[in-house]
Design a protein around this motif. Structure first.
Motif, PDB file in Angstrom:
ATOM      1  N   TYR A 158       0.827  -1.120   0.179  1.00  0.00           N
ATOM      2  CA  TYR A 158      -0.072   0.007  -0.015  1.00  0.00           C
ATOM      3  C   TYR A 158       0.939   1.274   0.013  1.00  0.00           C
ATOM      4  CZ  TYR A 158      -3.782   3.257   1.103  1.00  0.00           C
ATOM      5  OH  TYR A 158      -4.583   4.193   1.079  1.00  0.00           O
ATOM      6  N   ILE A 159       1.995   1.242   0.571  1.00  0.00           N
ATOM      7  CA  ILE A 159       2.903   2.418   0.679  1.00  0.00           C
ATOM      8  C   ILE A 159       3.379   2.644  -0.787  1.00  0.00           C
ATOM      9  CG2 ILE A 159       5.428   3.049   1.143  1.00  0.00           C
ATOM     10  CD1 ILE A 159       5.088   1.870   3.983  1.00  0.00           C
ATOM     11  N   ALA A 160       3.525   1.582  -1.623  1.00  0.00           N
ATOM     12  CA  ALA A 160       4.221   1.614  -2.944  1.00  0.00           C
ATOM     13  C   ALA A 160       2.996   2.137  -3.791  1.00  0.00           C
ATOM     14  CB  ALA A 160       4.664   0.363  -3.462  1.00  0.00           C
TER      15      ALA A 160
ATOM     16  N   ILE B 192       4.973   9.880  14.503  1.00  0.00           N
ATOM     17  CA  ILE B 192       3.496   9.775  14.946  1.00  0.00           C
ATOM     18  C   ILE B 192       2.565   9.479  13.735  1.00  0.00           C
ATOM     19  CG2 ILE B 192       1.874  11.576  16.199  1.00  0.00           C
ATOM     20  CD1 ILE B 192       4.115  12.999  17.110  1.00  0.00           C
ATOM     21  N   ILE B 193       1.565   8.455  14.011  1.00  0.00           N
ATOM     22  CA  ILE B 193       0.938   8.145  13.065  1.00  0.00           C
ATOM     23  C   ILE B 193      -0.816   8.422  13.223  1.00  0.00           C
ATOM     24  CG2 ILE B 193      -0.004   5.941  11.899  1.00  0.00           C
ATOM     25  CD1 ILE B 193       2.414   4.419  12.900  1.00  0.00           C
ATOM     26  N   GLY B 194      -1.047   9.254  11.917  1.00  0.00           N
ATOM     27  CA  GLY B 194      -2.472   9.445  11.757  1.00  0.00           C
ATOM     28  C   GLY B 194      -3.121  10.005  13.118  1.00  0.00           C
ATOM     29  N   PRO B 195      -4.243   9.431  13.596  1.00  0.00           N
ATOM     30  CA  PRO B 195      -4.891   9.865  14.890  1.00  0.00           C
ATOM     31  C   PRO B 195      -3.998   9.875  16.240  1.00  0.00           C
ATOM     32  CG  PRO B 195      -5.593   7.654  14.249  1.00  0.00           C
ATOM     33  CD  PRO B 195      -4.613   7.930  13.137  1.00  0.00           C
ATOM     34  N   GLU B 196      -2.892   9.262  16.206  1.00  0.00           N
ATOM     35  CA  GLU B 196      -2.018   9.560  17.277  1.00  0.00           C
ATOM     36  C   GLU B 196      -1.556  11.124  17.442  1.00  0.00           C
ATOM     37  OE1 GLU B 196       0.537   5.418  17.035  1.00  0.00           O
ATOM     38  OE2 GLU B 196       1.446   7.276  16.889  1.00  0.00           O
TER      39      GLU B 196
ATOM     40  N   ARG C 226       0.425   6.273   4.727  1.00  0.00           N
ATOM     41  CA  ARG C 226       1.035   5.304   4.137  1.00  0.00           C
ATOM     42  C   ARG C 226       2.589   5.484   3.627  1.00  0.00           C
ATOM     43  NH1 ARG C 226       1.761   6.051  -1.298  1.00  0.00           N
ATOM     44  NH2 ARG C 226       0.621   7.882  -2.207  1.00  0.00           N
ATOM     45  N   MET C 227       3.064   6.788   4.206  1.00  0.00           N
ATOM     46  CA  MET C 227       4.626   6.782   3.850  1.00  0.00           C
ATOM     47  C   MET C 227       5.500   6.034   4.121  1.00  0.00           C
ATOM     48  SD  MET C 227       6.340   9.527   6.607  1.00  0.00           S
ATOM     49  CE  MET C 227       5.294  10.849   6.547  1.00  0.00           C
TER      50      MET C 227
END
Length: 346
Positions: free
Chosen positions: A18-20, A280-284, A317-318
């Protein structure tokens, strides 16, 4: 809850794909990626379990799955392979940093551009936080009969300059006298220390240069006042628009406006001194504008508790491994060069 190895393998494959591609991932794609060691039917069952457990999401009616923020967090903490920088990547970073360092604010701005280029994501840099800046040196130069340049250097390695227009002709000797008085009486002082009584002493010590004093003091007020707040340098904002997650122009604009606000960015938590990067990911993210994005941060250090912050912002998705490795190596090299240029530390 600890995932069994098979679920870990499938989750990692889904995140990597998904990242790619930025496209939902189906069981056939996963079977190909892991070498057909599991059947598509088995993979579908495992994907359904991962979705129930909160690690995957199914967008709309698509047959494929995408990672959830919880899935990304497990990936970053346990499944992600550390990206090993190639010699070419290290040479690129070292070459970019090999420019002769002069003014700290110019170096910081240039570093932001380099990070955006190295990661292909939007980057921001916060200038160092510090106690009140103090004056280290003044330089005054005649530019033309009606213009002179005032240069102010602070003890936190910030250089400010301004072209000052006055009635011609400028008296070079008078300007030299003023410069000597400024360096004698203002060196080591912060803005709050410059009192009316001290200005009277400066007027007496400046001789014929007193006619230029008010213009220079106005410049000092502008420069030292601005130095108390942390500046933000945002670069690569256009990279946001290249990702499908930010095709909504309103959402993209809100994110860019947020990243341009130094007060907002100053509220972000900073990495621990012994931690090379923080993810730090998304909703974090506490800020609403960042809850659909991820942030990878690293600090740079000038010594003496002068710490600034470099951050990279992109979709959830980085490529966390690649960005974290490049940012970590970049700040390591930047720290070394800043200390060599601006401090006496080895």
């Amino acid at each position: 809850m600890e995932l069994e190895k098979r679920k870990q393998l499938i989750l990692k494959a889904i995140v990597d794909d998904y990242i790619a591609t930025a496209e939902p991932v189906g069981s056939k794609t996963i079977a190909q990626r892991i070498g057909f060691t599991l059947s598509p039917a088995t993979i579908r069952n495992e994907m359904a379990d991962l979705e129930t457990m909160g690690y995957l999401e199914q967008p709309h009616t698509s047959a494929g799955r995408i990672p959830s923020p919880q899935g990304y967090r497990l990936y970053v903490n346990e499944l992600m392979q550390k990206h090993r920088l190639s010699m070419r990547e290290m040479e690129t970073i070292n070459h970019a940093l090999s420019l002769k360092l002069q003014e700290l604010d110019r170096v910081i701005s240039e570093a932001g551009r380099l990070v955006a280029r190295l990661t292909n994501y939007t980057s921001y840099i916060l200038s160092p936080s510090a106690v009140k800046a103090r004056i280290a040196r003044f330089d005054l130069f005649v530019v033309s009969p009606a213009i002179f340049t005032a240069v102010l250097v602070t003890d936190v390695y910030v250089v400010k300059n301004k072209l000052i227009h006055v009635q011609p002709p400028i008296d070079g000797q008078a300007l030299q006298s003023l410069g000597a008085a400024l360096n004698t009486y203002l060196t080591g002082l912060c803005l709050d220390d410059i009192t009316g009584e001290l200005i009277g002493v400066l007027e007496a010590a400046s001789g014929s240069g007193r006619c230029y004093l008010s213009a220079v003091l106005e410049f000092v007020g502008e420069s030292m006042g601005a130095g108390q707040s942390r500046e933000v340098h945002l670069t690569g904002a256009s990279h946001i628009l290249s990702h499908p997650e930010y095709q909504d122009s309103i959402k993209a604009r809100e994110l860019i406006e947020y990243l341009s606000d130094s007060d907002e960015l100053s509220r972000l938590s900073e990495p621990e001194p012994d931690s090379p990067v923080q993810i730090i990911i998304g909703p974090e993210n506490v800020a609403e504008q960042l809850r659909e994005s991820s942030v990878i941060m690293a600090s740079y250090n000038l010594g003496g508790n002068l710490r600034g912050l470099i951050g990279v912002v992109g979709p959830t998705r980085m490529d966390y491994s690649l960005v974290a490795s490049r940012l970590s190596y970049f700040t390591e090299r930047l720290n070394k060069m800043l200390k060599e240029e601006f401090t006496d530390e080895p």
